[in-house]
Design a protein around this motif. Structure first.
Motif, PDB file in Angstrom:
ATOM      1  N   THR A  41      20.559  10.225 -25.172  1.00  0.00           N
ATOM      2  CA  THR A  41      21.216   8.925 -25.856  1.00  0.00           C
ATOM      3  C   THR A  41      21.480   8.463 -27.238  1.00  0.00           C
ATOM      4  O   THR A  41      21.034   8.515 -28.129  1.00  0.00           O
ATOM      5  CB  THR A  41      20.066   8.021 -24.695  1.00  0.00           C
ATOM      6  OG1 THR A  41      19.590   7.108 -25.978  1.00  0.00           O
ATOM      7  CG2 THR A  41      20.421   7.427 -23.608  1.00  0.00           C
ATOM      8  N   VAL A  42      22.893   7.861 -26.780  1.00  0.00           N
ATOM      9  CA  VAL A  42      23.445   6.932 -28.280  1.00  0.00           C
ATOM     10  C   VAL A  42      23.276   6.087 -28.400  1.00  0.00           C
ATOM     11  O   VAL A  42      23.297   5.293 -27.151  1.00  0.00           O
ATOM     12  CB  VAL A  42      25.323   7.472 -28.200  1.00  0.00           C
ATOM     13  CG1 VAL A  42      25.717   6.812 -29.523  1.00  0.00           C
ATOM     14  CG2 VAL A  42      25.031   9.100 -28.159  1.00  0.00           C
ATOM     15  N   TYR A  51      20.145   8.982 -32.521  1.00  0.00           N
ATOM     16  CA  TYR A  51      20.401   9.467 -31.244  1.00  0.00           C
ATOM     17  C   TYR A  51      18.945  10.055 -30.593  1.00  0.00           C
ATOM     18  O   TYR A  51      18.503   9.131 -31.922  1.00  0.00           O
ATOM     19  CB  TYR A  51      20.815  11.428 -31.214  1.00  0.00           C
ATOM     20  CG  TYR A  51      22.463  11.457 -31.731  1.00  0.00           C
ATOM     21  CD1 TYR A  51      23.245  11.722 -31.162  1.00  0.00           C
ATOM     22  CD2 TYR A  51      22.661  11.298 -33.187  1.00  0.00           C
ATOM     23  CE1 TYR A  51      24.549  11.976 -31.454  1.00  0.00           C
ATOM     24  CE2 TYR A  51      23.873  11.057 -33.515  1.00  0.00           C
ATOM     25  CZ  TYR A  51      25.040  11.917 -32.704  1.00  0.00           C
ATOM     26  OH  TYR A  51      25.938  11.846 -33.278  1.00  0.00           O
ATOM     27  N   PHE A  52      18.734   9.257 -29.649  1.00  0.00           N
ATOM     28  CA  PHE A  52      17.600   8.819 -29.309  1.00  0.00           C
ATOM     29  C   PHE A  52      16.869   9.895 -27.829  1.00  0.00           C
ATOM     30  O   PHE A  52      17.736  10.253 -27.135  1.00  0.00           O
ATOM     31  CB  PHE A  52      16.806   7.439 -28.375  1.00  0.00           C
ATOM     32  CG  PHE A  52      15.672   7.023 -27.784  1.00  0.00           C
ATOM     33  CD1 PHE A  52      14.824   6.894 -29.309  1.00  0.00           C
ATOM     34  CD2 PHE A  52      15.700   7.247 -26.879  1.00  0.00           C
ATOM     35  CE1 PHE A  52      13.865   5.907 -28.754  1.00  0.00           C
ATOM     36  CE2 PHE A  52      14.380   6.820 -26.402  1.00  0.00           C
ATOM     37  CZ  PHE A  52      12.813   6.209 -27.521  1.00  0.00           C
ATOM     38  N   TYR A  58      16.912   9.772 -33.847  1.00  0.00           N
ATOM     39  CA  TYR A  58      17.567  10.471 -35.296  1.00  0.00           C
ATOM     40  C   TYR A  58      18.886  10.322 -35.879  1.00  0.00           C
ATOM     41  O   TYR A  58      19.181   9.530 -34.846  1.00  0.00           O
ATOM     42  CB  TYR A  58      17.479  11.568 -34.742  1.00  0.00           C
ATOM     43  CG  TYR A  58      16.671  12.505 -34.374  1.00  0.00           C
ATOM     44  CD1 TYR A  58      15.100  13.255 -34.962  1.00  0.00           C
ATOM     45  CD2 TYR A  58      15.509  12.485 -32.725  1.00  0.00           C
ATOM     46  CE1 TYR A  58      14.422  14.233 -34.182  1.00  0.00           C
ATOM     47  CE2 TYR A  58      14.523  12.495 -32.062  1.00  0.00           C
ATOM     48  CZ  TYR A  58      13.333  13.472 -33.411  1.00  0.00           C
ATOM     49  OH  TYR A  58      13.048  14.224 -32.862  1.00  0.00           O
ATOM     50  N   ARG A  59      19.358  10.346 -37.009  1.00  0.00           N
ATOM     51  CA  ARG A  59      20.716  10.229 -37.913  1.00  0.00           C
ATOM     52  C   ARG A  59      20.771  11.834 -38.012  1.00  0.00           C
ATOM     53  O   ARG A  59      20.635  12.920 -37.876  1.00  0.00           O
ATOM     54  CB  ARG A  59      20.182  10.141 -38.727  1.00  0.00           C
ATOM     55  CG  ARG A  59      21.910   9.402 -39.705  1.00  0.00           C
ATOM     56  CD  ARG A  59      21.566   8.558 -40.382  1.00  0.00           C
ATOM     57  NE  ARG A  59      20.900   9.491 -41.461  1.00  0.00           N
ATOM     58  CZ  ARG A  59      19.961   9.449 -42.482  1.00  0.00           C
ATOM     59  NH1 ARG A  59      20.001   8.252 -42.730  1.00  0.00           N
ATOM     60  NH2 ARG A  59      19.489  10.372 -43.493  1.00  0.00           N
ATOM     61  N   SER A  63      23.416  19.159 -42.211  1.00  0.00           N
ATOM     62  CA  SER A  63      22.603  20.603 -41.512  1.00  0.00           C
ATOM     63  C   SER A  63      22.120  19.888 -40.105  1.00  0.00           C
ATOM     64  O   SER A  63      21.798  21.172 -39.557  1.00  0.00           O
ATOM     65  CB  SER A  63      21.691  20.191 -42.319  1.00  0.00           C
ATOM     66  OG  SER A  63      21.837  20.715 -43.653  1.00  0.00           O
ATOM     67  N   GLY A  64      22.236  18.988 -39.521  1.00  0.00           N
ATOM     68  CA  GLY A  64      21.664  18.632 -37.436  1.00  0.00           C
ATOM     69  C   GLY A  64      21.464  17.800 -37.697  1.00  0.00           C
ATOM     70  O   GLY A  64      21.864  16.559 -38.357  1.00  0.00           O
ATOM     71  N   TYR A  65      20.035  17.429 -36.916  1.00  0.00           N
ATOM     72  CA  TYR A  65      19.546  15.558 -37.148  1.00  0.00           C
ATOM     73  C   TYR A  65      17.881  15.801 -37.657  1.00  0.00           C
ATOM     74  O   TYR A  65      17.247  16.490 -37.779  1.00  0.00           O
ATOM     75  CB  TYR A  65      19.318  15.736 -35.571  1.00  0.00           C
ATOM     76  CG  TYR A  65      20.718  16.124 -34.409  1.00  0.00           C
ATOM     77  CD1 TYR A  65      21.203  14.600 -33.926  1.00  0.00           C
ATOM     78  CD2 TYR A  65      21.095  17.065 -34.280  1.00  0.00           C
ATOM     79  CE1 TYR A  65      22.205  14.764 -33.576  1.00  0.00           C
ATOM     80  CE2 TYR A  65      22.540  17.234 -33.573  1.00  0.00           C
ATOM     81  CZ  TYR A  65      22.927  15.934 -32.806  1.00  0.00           C
ATOM     82  OH  TYR A  65      24.235  16.068 -32.333  1.00  0.00           O
ATOM     83  N   ILE A  66      18.778  14.190 -38.343  1.00  0.00           N
ATOM     84  CA  ILE A  66      16.879  14.336 -38.586  1.00  0.00           C
ATOM     85  C   ILE A  66      16.036  13.659 -37.803  1.00  0.00           C
ATOM     86  O   ILE A  66      16.276  12.020 -38.178  1.00  0.00           O
ATOM     87  CB  ILE A  66      16.485  14.400 -40.494  1.00  0.00           C
ATOM     88  CG1 ILE A  66      17.858  12.945 -40.447  1.00  0.00           C
ATOM     89  CG2 ILE A  66      16.939  15.572 -41.011  1.00  0.00           C
ATOM     90  CD1 ILE A  66      17.588  12.438 -42.280  1.00  0.00           C
ATOM     91  N   TYR A  67      14.850  13.048 -38.593  1.00  0.00           N
ATOM     92  CA  TYR A  67      14.127  12.402 -37.861  1.00  0.00           C
ATOM     93  C   TYR A  67      14.470  10.696 -39.221  1.00  0.00           C
ATOM     94  O   TYR A  67      14.405  11.227 -39.891  1.00  0.00           O
ATOM     95  CB  TYR A  67      12.568  12.730 -37.877  1.00  0.00           C
ATOM     96  CG  TYR A  67      11.697  11.288 -37.273  1.00  0.00           C
ATOM     97  CD1 TYR A  67      12.039  10.476 -36.159  1.00  0.00           C
ATOM     98  CD2 TYR A  67      10.520  10.779 -37.948  1.00  0.00           C
ATOM     99  CE1 TYR A  67      10.711   9.924 -35.403  1.00  0.00           C
ATOM    100  CE2 TYR A  67       9.976   9.858 -38.239  1.00  0.00           C
ATOM    101  CZ  TYR A  67       9.928   9.227 -36.812  1.00  0.00           C
ATOM    102  OH  TYR A  67       9.072   8.143 -36.720  1.00  0.00           O
ATOM    103  N   VAL A  68      14.748  10.101 -37.937  1.00  0.00           N
ATOM    104  CA  VAL A  68      14.850   8.427 -38.915  1.00  0.00           C
ATOM    105  C   VAL A  68      13.681   7.153 -37.942  1.00  0.00           C
ATOM    106  O   VAL A  68      13.438   6.986 -37.349  1.00  0.00           O
ATOM    107  CB  VAL A  68      16.200   7.859 -39.447  1.00  0.00           C
ATOM    108  CG1 VAL A  68      16.552   8.945 -39.964  1.00  0.00           C
ATOM    109  CG2 VAL A  68      16.515   7.347 -37.534  1.00  0.00           C
TER     110      VAL A  68
END
Length: 70
Positions: A41-42, A51-52, A58-59, A63-68
């Motif tokens: 979900t956004v 992104y959740f 995640y952000r 390169s892709g999505y990284i955990y924040v």
């Protein structure tokens, strides 16, 4: 002469002490996720898009999505 000596002593002592109270270190390795799962979900937090999925935020990067950590 006494005030000059006192001034120099205080100047040296204050320059030798550190003002840093907290040191921030970054993790050595960052896991990049190329594609998110279908059920993400956004979420907007303070005007930023995240992104959740799987209980984590995640952000999106180039390169892709990284955990924040929010």
């Amino acid at each position: 002469m006494r005030t000059l000596t006192l001034f120099l002593f205080l100047f040296l002592i204050l320059n030798m002490t550190s003002c840093a109270t907290h040191v921030v270190t970054r993790p050595n390795a960052v896991t990049i996720i190329k594609t998110p799962p279908r059920h993400y979900t956004v979420v907007k937090v303070k005007g930023s898009k995240y992104y959740f999925w799987n209980g984590n935020h995640y952000r999106k990067t180039r390169s892709g999505y990284i955990y924040v950590k929010i």
